[in-house]
Write a protein that holds these residues in place. Structure first.
Motif, PDB file in Angstrom:
ATOM      1  N   SER A 387       0.815  -1.213   0.000  1.00 53.71           N
ATOM      2  CA  SER A 387       0.000   0.000   0.000  1.00 53.71           C
ATOM      3  C   SER A 387       0.850   1.266   0.000  1.00 53.71           C
ATOM      4  O   SER A 387       0.321   2.377   0.088  1.00 53.71           O
ATOM      5  CB  SER A 387      -0.924   0.002   1.232  1.00 53.71           C
ATOM      6  OG  SER A 387      -0.173  -0.069   2.428  1.00 53.71           O
ATOM      7  N   ILE A 388       2.171   1.112  -0.090  1.00 57.37           N
ATOM      8  CA  ILE A 388       3.094   2.253  -0.077  1.00 57.37           C
ATOM      9  C   ILE A 388       3.510   2.582  -1.509  1.00 57.37           C
ATOM     10  O   ILE A 388       3.983   1.709  -2.250  1.00 57.37           O
ATOM     11  CB  ILE A 388       4.340   1.949   0.772  1.00 57.37           C
ATOM     12  CG1 ILE A 388       3.937   1.601   2.215  1.00 57.37           C
ATOM     13  CG2 ILE A 388       5.291   3.145   0.749  1.00 57.37           C
ATOM     14  CD1 ILE A 388       3.254   2.716   2.960  1.00 57.37           C
ATOM     15  N   GLY A 389       3.332   3.841  -1.891  1.00 58.00           N
ATOM     16  CA  GLY A 389       3.734   4.268  -3.227  1.00 58.00           C
ATOM     17  C   GLY A 389       5.229   4.465  -3.338  1.00 58.00           C
ATOM     18  O   GLY A 389       5.926   4.594  -2.322  1.00 58.00           O
ATOM     19  N   PRO A 390       5.765   4.504  -4.562  1.00 65.98           N
ATOM     20  CA  PRO A 390       7.210   4.676  -4.763  1.00 65.98           C
ATOM     21  C   PRO A 390       7.771   5.930  -4.108  1.00 65.98           C
ATOM     22  O   PRO A 390       8.893   5.923  -3.618  1.00 65.98           O
ATOM     23  CB  PRO A 390       7.349   4.724  -6.287  1.00 65.98           C
ATOM     24  CG  PRO A 390       6.153   3.993  -6.803  1.00 65.98           C
ATOM     25  CD  PRO A 390       5.049   4.291  -5.841  1.00 65.98           C
ATOM     26  N   ALA A 391       6.987   7.020  -4.072  1.00 68.45           N
ATOM     27  CA  ALA A 391       7.491   8.273  -3.513  1.00 68.45           C
ATOM     28  C   ALA A 391       7.765   8.160  -2.017  1.00 68.45           C
ATOM     29  O   ALA A 391       8.645   8.837  -1.481  1.00 68.45           O
ATOM     30  CB  ALA A 391       6.497   9.403  -3.775  1.00 68.45           C
ATOM     31  N   ASP A 392       6.998   7.318  -1.320  1.00 67.41           N
ATOM     32  CA  ASP A 392       7.156   7.155   0.135  1.00 67.41           C
ATOM     33  C   ASP A 392       7.991   5.930   0.496  1.00 67.41           C
ATOM     34  O   ASP A 392       8.160   5.652   1.690  1.00 67.41           O
ATOM     35  CB  ASP A 392       5.785   7.028   0.801  1.00 67.41           C
ATOM     36  CG  ASP A 392       5.028   8.346   0.840  1.00 67.41           C
ATOM     37  OD1 ASP A 392       5.690   9.392   0.934  1.00 67.41           O
ATOM     38  OD2 ASP A 392       3.780   8.319   0.775  1.00 67.41           O
ATOM     39  N   MET A 393       8.495   5.206  -0.489  1.00 69.80           N
ATOM     40  CA  MET A 393       9.154   3.940  -0.203  1.00 69.80           C
ATOM     41  C   MET A 393      10.400   4.117   0.669  1.00 69.80           C
ATOM     42  O   MET A 393      10.645   3.344   1.600  1.00 69.80           O
ATOM     43  CB  MET A 393       9.519   3.228  -1.506  1.00 69.80           C
ATOM     44  CG  MET A 393      10.001   1.800  -1.316  1.00 69.80           C
ATOM     45  SD  MET A 393       8.751   0.728  -0.572  1.00 69.80           S
ATOM     46  CE  MET A 393       7.594   0.595  -1.930  1.00 69.80           C
ATOM     47  N   GLY A 394      11.206   5.140   0.384  1.00 70.90           N
ATOM     48  CA  GLY A 394      12.422   5.358   1.167  1.00 70.90           C
ATOM     49  C   GLY A 394      12.110   5.633   2.626  1.00 70.90           C
ATOM     50  O   GLY A 394      12.739   5.081   3.526  1.00 70.90           O
TER      51      GLY A 394
END
Length: 487
Positions: A387-394
């Motif tokens: 449920s985590i998008g690429p922008a928030d992955m880090g």
């Protein structure tokens, strides 16, 4: 042919998997491999064992210090650049550890290793998860299990073998060729990704969260053995707790926080993070205390005790082969809850009088721990980020690793507190406190089963995924092509 520059062509996904596995194996192994050698290191340098213990504590404290800023650094300067810089520092520090002429040098080099390791884990997993869309991450089970669970389990027996048959210096020298090869492969094969952090660097959050984690890790490392009332331990625990509360309050209110705690409000990711902390506490706790119980019950050597947990690694490898097949059919909740309940029962069985005295019973139960707990850990690690998008992955990876690291430290500290920081020196040692500590780890894993009820029955619908590392159909991706830069 003159004037032509021939560059190796490496598929980015292959490079990510190979570099991540190599780097994380080094980091995971180094978290436990030094423990059997502490007596030898103390003797070689003519220092007491309490002084040699700072070698391990320096690594763990520095690792905790590096975690809060890892996500921001990866987004700001690029995951490839930060990861390879940390891997280079880790490799150089390993060489310095092996060549250390005195204990002070060794401790400082171990601290550098830990700081680099604190950056490696979340940034490396960010690289890996950004390279594979959610529907393909189940294939990563075979990759994730090796550094996160297998290597820490192999550390004690491997450390004992190297120390006994070569020298403790080789505990660190083995990292140098692996690290150098991984850096070279990553330089040519990885693609850059700069997400671009929102707003300015959260200086206040950094000066609150970073010392908080370092002080708490220090207190958890020394409190059980040296006493919670010792001034250095008591002050570290109190100040670290105050700073942690202040950091949480600041992160919740800040417009651009260092750690996006709001991510924990997501039902799936929040539950997965809590499970990571609880299962790490149970696993690291039992790996710490059971070898002591094994020695207390059988009078076994430290090497024999380390080898007694080796079947757990075999179970972990088997778990990595089946999770990707079972998860799509059963879903996260139905796969995780029963696995944790069975794991808690197996933990409890280890504490029953008479079980630890039977070597084959121990091996069979350790195999089951690796199989069932490994299944739960992998399921949580894979499904928790869907449920985590690429922008928030880090940011999500950094927060996940902080929770898991603190959970493992709490598990070890809880077990050490139960056994009173005692040391097994002879077969007649009372195994009672060690059995009680194993019961504590069983309770922690059982609590995880309750938390796992919040996991979805089926995998959540993933957010849009920009698979920037995948080449167009029919095309390869050569090293040196324009990097994918966002932000």
């Amino acid at each position: 042919m003159s004037g032509l520059l021939i560059r190796p062509r490496i598929r980015p996904r292959v490079a990510v998997v190979l570099v991540y596995t190599a780097a994380m194996c080094m980091n995971g192994l180094d978290s436990t491999i030094v423990n059997p050698a502490l007596y030898t290191i103390a003797g070689d340098f003519g220092r007491p064992l309490s002084a040699a213990n700072t070698v391990e504590t320096a690594f763990l404290v520095a690792l905790a210090v590096g975690l809060p800023v890892a996500g921001w650094l990866g987004d700001r300067f690029g995951t490839k650049r930060v990861f390879l810089s940390a891997l280079t520092a880790f490799t150089i520090a390993s060489a310095v550890c092996g060549l250390a002429p005195d204990l002070n040098t060794l401790v400082v080099a171990r601290a550098v290793q830990g700081l680099a390791g604190g950056l490696l884990t979340p940034v490396g997993m960010t690289l890996l998860f950004r390279a594979f869309p959610p529907h393909e991450r189940m294939k990563l089970a075979k990759v994730l299990i090796v550094p996160t669970a297998l290597m820490p389990a192999l550390g004690p027996p491997l450390g004992g073998l190297l120390t006994e048959h070569l020298s403790w210096h080789w505990l660190f020298f083995v990292n140098v060729p692996i690290g150098a090869a991984a850096v070279l492969l990553g330089f040519f094969g990885l693609r850059e990704h700069v997400e671009g952090p929102e707003g300015k660097f959260d200086t206040v959050g950094f000066w609150l969260a970073t010392p908080a984690l370092g002080l708490l890790t220090y207190a958890l490392g020394f409190g059980p053995s040296q006493g919670w009332t010792r001034p250095a331990v008591a002050v570290s625990a109190a100040l670290g707790s105050v700073l942690l509360v202040a950091a949480v309050l600041h992160q919740v209110r800040a417009k651009t926080p260092l750690l996006k705690l709001r991510l924990l409000a997501d039902r799936v990711y929040g539950s997965a993070s809590a499970l990571a902390g609880v299962t790490a506490a149970g696993l690291m706790g039992v790996l710490f205390v059971f070898p002591l119980l094994y020695q207390a019950s059988l009078g076994a050597s430290a090497l024999d005790a380390g080898l007694s947990v080796f079947p757990e690694a075999v179970g972990l490898m088997l778990a990595s082969q089946v999770v990707d097949r079972l998860l799509p059919k059963l879903g996260p909740r139905l796969l995780t809850v029963p696995a944790l309940l069975v794991a808690a029962a197996v933990f409890a069985t280890l504490a029953i009088p008479g079980v630890a005295e039977n070597a084959w019973s121990v091996r069979g139960l350790m195999f089951l721990i690796g199989l069932v707990l490994g299944t739960a850990v992998l399921t949580v690690q894979i499904s928790g980020f869907e449920s985590i998008g690429p922008a928030d992955m880090g940011q999500a990876m950094g927060l996940f690793q902080i929770v898991r690291t603190l959970g493992g430290a709490l598990g070890i500290a809880a077990c050490a507190a139960v056994i009173g920081g005692g040391h097994v020196t002879e077969a007649a040692a009372d195994p009672g406190p060690y059995r009680t500590a194993v019961w504590v780890t069983a309770a922690l894993v059982a609590a995880g089963a309750v938390i796992a009820l919040r996991l979805p029955r089926v995998a959540p619908q993933p957010p849009p995924f920009d698979d920037e590392d995948a080449p167009p159909p029919g095309e390869g991706l050569a090293a040196g092509e324009a990097p994918a830069v966002k932000g």
